[in-house]
Enzyme design. Structure first.
Site, mmCIF file in Angstrom:
data_model
loop_
_atom_site.group_PDB
_atom_site.id
_atom_site.type_symbol
_atom_site.label_atom_id
_atom_site.label_comp_id
_atom_site.label_asym_id
_atom_site.label_seq_id
_atom_site.Cartn_x
_atom_site.Cartn_y
_atom_site.Cartn_z
ATOM 1 N N LYS A 189 0.893 -1.165 0.000
ATOM 2 C CA LYS A 189 0.000 0.000 0.000
ATOM 3 C C LYS A 189 0.928 1.211 0.000
ATOM 4 C CE LYS A 189 -1.885 3.043 1.874
ATOM 5 N NZ LYS A 189 -1.706 4.461 1.448
ATOM 6 N N GLU A 239 10.093 1.653 10.272
ATOM 7 C CA GLU A 239 11.105 2.660 9.935
ATOM 8 C C GLU A 239 10.404 4.002 10.045
ATOM 9 O OE1 GLU A 239 14.132 1.915 9.511
ATOM 10 O OE2 GLU A 239 14.251 -0.110 8.701
ATOM 11 N N CYS A 269 13.796 10.799 6.061
ATOM 12 C CA CYS A 269 13.780 10.420 7.483
ATOM 13 C C CYS A 269 15.149 10.659 8.102
ATOM 14 C CB CYS A 269 13.364 8.975 7.627
ATOM 15 S SG CYS A 269 14.320 7.890 6.577
ATOM 16 N N GLU A 286 10.662 16.481 14.493
ATOM 17 C CA GLU A 286 10.978 16.308 13.072
ATOM 18 C C GLU A 286 10.157 17.307 12.249
ATOM 19 O OE1 GLU A 286 9.574 12.707 11.102
ATOM 20 O OE2 GLU A 286 11.553 12.513 10.210
HETATM 21 P P1 NAD Z 1 2.468 8.691 7.176
HETATM 22 O O1 NAD Z 1 2.719 7.943 8.423
HETATM 23 O O2 NAD Z 1 1.433 9.740 7.179
HETATM 24 O O3 NAD Z 1 2.037 7.702 6.004
HETATM 25 C C1 NAD Z 1 2.825 6.587 5.657
HETATM 26 C C2 NAD Z 1 1.935 5.541 5.034
HETATM 27 O O4 NAD Z 1 1.023 5.069 6.023
HETATM 28 C C3 NAD Z 1 1.089 6.035 3.860
HETATM 29 O O5 NAD Z 1 1.041 5.028 2.871
HETATM 30 C C4 NAD Z 1 -0.275 6.223 4.490
HETATM 31 O O6 NAD Z 1 -1.335 6.095 3.571
HETATM 32 C C5 NAD Z 1 -0.308 5.091 5.495
HETATM 33 N N1 NAD Z 1 -1.236 5.250 6.604
HETATM 34 C C6 NAD Z 1 -1.721 6.402 7.141
HETATM 35 N N2 NAD Z 1 -2.590 6.121 8.140
HETATM 36 C C7 NAD Z 1 -2.640 4.781 8.247
HETATM 37 C C8 NAD Z 1 -3.340 3.886 9.109
HETATM 38 N N3 NAD Z 1 -4.182 4.324 10.046
HETATM 39 N N4 NAD Z 1 -3.135 2.558 8.962
HETATM 40 C C9 NAD Z 1 -2.287 2.092 8.029
HETATM 41 N N5 NAD Z 1 -1.627 2.884 7.165
HETATM 42 C C10 NAD Z 1 -1.784 4.217 7.281
HETATM 43 O O7 NAD Z 1 3.900 9.209 6.738
HETATM 44 P P2 NAD Z 1 4.261 10.145 5.510
HETATM 45 O O8 NAD Z 1 3.707 11.487 5.831
HETATM 46 O O9 NAD Z 1 3.895 9.489 4.235
HETATM 47 O O10 NAD Z 1 5.855 10.173 5.586
HETATM 48 C C11 NAD Z 1 6.518 11.029 6.440
HETATM 49 C C12 NAD Z 1 7.047 10.306 7.656
HETATM 50 O O11 NAD Z 1 7.699 9.100 7.281
HETATM 51 C C13 NAD Z 1 8.110 11.108 8.391
HETATM 52 O O12 NAD Z 1 7.893 11.033 9.777
HETATM 53 C C14 NAD Z 1 9.409 10.403 8.017
HETATM 54 O O13 NAD Z 1 10.461 10.575 8.885
HETATM 55 C C15 NAD Z 1 8.976 8.995 7.893
HETATM 56 N N6 NAD Z 1 9.895 8.229 7.046
HETATM 57 C C16 NAD Z 1 10.754 7.361 7.638
HETATM 58 C C17 NAD Z 1 11.652 6.637 6.900
HETATM 59 C C18 NAD Z 1 12.614 5.682 7.559
HETATM 60 O O14 NAD Z 1 13.184 4.852 6.888
HETATM 61 N N7 NAD Z 1 12.848 5.743 8.841
HETATM 62 C C19 NAD Z 1 11.675 6.789 5.512
HETATM 63 C C20 NAD Z 1 10.779 7.670 4.928
HETATM 64 C C21 NAD Z 1 9.886 8.385 5.719
#
Ligand code: NAD
Length: 478
Positions: free
Chosen positions: A171, A246, A280, A379
């Site tokens: 997803k 992650e 991230c 962050e």
């Molecule tokens: P997000 O958590 O909003 O969304 C990530 C994914 O989760 C999306 O596909 C979203 O549709 C899904 N999602 C949202 N709500 C959900 C739920 N209730 N149940 C299941 N899935 C759900 O994150 P984002 O805004 O897309 O990305 C930014 C964040 O991701 C930042 O905090 C960043 O640091 C982190 N990030 C971490 C890494 C790493 O490797 N550590 C890499 C990239 C991004």
């Protein structure tokens, strides 16, 4: 119109509904996505389960590896077209998008080559016994990915799962998922059997939540925000599923007074402007020894002031942020820091000629930032850097570890003993010495501690994450 990819075929959402695909550099809609819900997730998980019983489940590790290698080669053949798609979908500068496609292909090469090289073991035991340890796939793996590096994330999360023989349901983010969808055609062309890879697009609270709550998945890997990561872990805990998380970071550069300041400054700029700070492992805290603070921060400020945000085609230091909400969130951090009286040391530019509807934020350097200010602790996920002075090695270590996150860190010093002492003292998943690799290194195990998550991706360790171990104890008699 982009559709789901289930059992090797493109399929519309069961609801018939779609979501808009927005170009971050203009704010305009240029495509639509299938808006998946529990019914689509159900079909995708059933297809994955069936694939494990079919040709995919019977393939040897070497055959799986060959398919992944072919996928990597096809990605490289179509690299320019895929990079243009990635740049349009995410807004990132074209040269960064080109790099991301090369890295996605590199994951296929690395895990394609490694697929048949992670072996089990034989254990000496009692005289009349033969014991072997088998490594087996978990089964159906669920992958929930963010929007910042859709192509790379596909390579990092899905490819090692396939290498170990799992069947994946992905997803991707509703904000950027076009390259993972394009990779499905490449997978088919490379010979991946139907059902081994399935992609359901849609909103997190609909398709994402339905996937993590599904009764027939065996493993969940999530990359995204700590808040949603916690929800995912709770959903998985209902079925005691293994979870790899992650999450975010607030990664520090620790700059001592004997460092090569010129080289360090160049890395510092790239580590926060890359992908407009939406990484991230962005280097978002600049911790500088007080004796060189003014000099070094002045050097960084000069380079910062010369940086700019532009369209993918203008190919500047960074592009726009992913959407209006993220733009407002980052602007909020900047406004609150200014309202707190924290000096702005430098601001980059937004390039001439950008579309007024694009989600641009100019790179901004603040300092000195008080240690308890939200800019020093939270962050931002934007091109905003917080400079903070420190006194000595002990102070630097305490300050570097003083956030809820623990993803990566960089130590800048010529003193060999100090390099090792500080690296050992960092409470995080990766430490660079006189270098920085935001998001870099397919070969290098990567992941966090504390609120940055747990489990490791990348490198050989990802293969260990994506397989389970079975010990077979045989009594064979005298
Ligand atoms: P997000 O958590 O909003 O969304 C990530 C994914 O989760 C999306 O596909 C979203 O549709 C899904 N999602 C949202 N709500 C959900 C739920 N209730 N149940 C299941 N899935 C759900 O994150 P984002 O805004 O897309 O990305 C930014 C964040 O991701 C930042 O905090 C960043 O640091 C982190 N990030 C971490 C890494 C790493 O490797 N550590 C890499 C990239 C991004």
């Amino acid at each position: 119109m982009a559709q789901h990819f289930i059992h090797g075929a493109w399929q519309p959402a069961a609801s018939g509904e779609t979501l808009p695909v927005i170009d971050p550099s203009t704010g305009e809609v240029f495509d639509t996505l299938a808006r998946g819900d529990a019914r689509d997730v159900d079909r995708a998980v059933a297809a994955a389960r069936a694939a494990l019983r079919g040709p995919w489940g019977r393939m040897t590790a070497t055959e799986r590896g060959r398919i992944l290698l072919r996928m990597g080669a096809l990605m490289l053949e179509r690299a320019e077209e895929l990079a243009q798609l990635e740049a349009r979908d995410t807004g990132k500068p074209l040269s960064q998008a080109r790099n991301d496609i090369t890295v996605a292909a590199r994951y296929c090469e690395f895990y394609g080559g490694a697929a048949d090289k992670l072996h089990g073991a034989q254990i000496p035991y009692l005289a009349d016994y033969h014991v072997v340890v088998l490594r087996e796939p978990y089964g159906v793996t669920a992958h929930i990915l963010p929007w910042n590096y859709p192509a790379q994330m596909f390579g990092r999360s899905v490819v090692p799962a396939l290498a170990m023989g799992n069947a994946a349901v992905l997803k991707p983010s509703e904000d950027a998922c076009l390259t993972p969808l394009a990779f499905c055609d490449i997978a088919t062309q490379a010979g991946l059997p139907a059902g081994a890879l399935n992609v359901v697009t849609g909103l997190g609270e609909e398709a994402g939540a339905a996937l993590t709550a599904h009764r027939d998945i065996d493993f969940v890997t999530f990359t995204g925000s700590p808040e949603v990561g916690t929800l995912v872990q709770k959903a998985a805990a209902e079925r005691t599923l293994k979870v790899v998380l992650e999450l975010g970071g607030k990664s520090p550069h620790i700059v001592f007074d004997d460092a090569d300041l010129e080289r360090c400054a160049t890395f510092v700029i790239k580590a926060i402007t890359q992908n407009a700070g939406q990484t991230c492992s962005a280097g978002s805290r600049l911790l500088v020894q007080r004796s060189v603070y003014e000099r070094f921060v002045g050097l960084v400020a000069q380079k910062f002031a010369a940086s700019s945000a532009g369209t993918p085609q203008q190919d500047r230091d960074c592009g726009p942020l992913i959407n209006a909400a993220q733009q407002q969130r980052v602007q909020g951090f900047i406004r609150r820091a200014k309202d707190s009286g924290i000096p702005v040391l430098a601001e980059g530019r937004i390039a001439d000629g950008v579309h007024p509807g694009g989600f641009y934020v100019a790179p901004t350097l603040f300092g000195p930032v008080p240690r308890d200010h939200q800019l020093a602790c939270d962050e931002v996920f934007g091109p905003v850097l917080a400079a903070i002075p420190f006194d000595d090695e002990a102070d630097a270590i305490a300050l570097a570890n003083a956030t809820d996150f623990g993803l990566i860190a960089a130590v800048w010093t010529r003193d060999g003993g100090r390099q090792t002492r500080v690296a050992k003292a960092m409470h995080c998943g990766q430490v660079y010495i006189n270098a920085y690799g935001a998001g870099g290194g397919v070969e290098l195990p990567f992941g966090g501690v504390k609120r940055s998550g747990h489990g490791r991706e990348k490198g050989f360790m990802a293969l260990e994450e994506f397989c389970t171990v079975k010990t077979v104890v045989q009594y064979h008699g005298q």
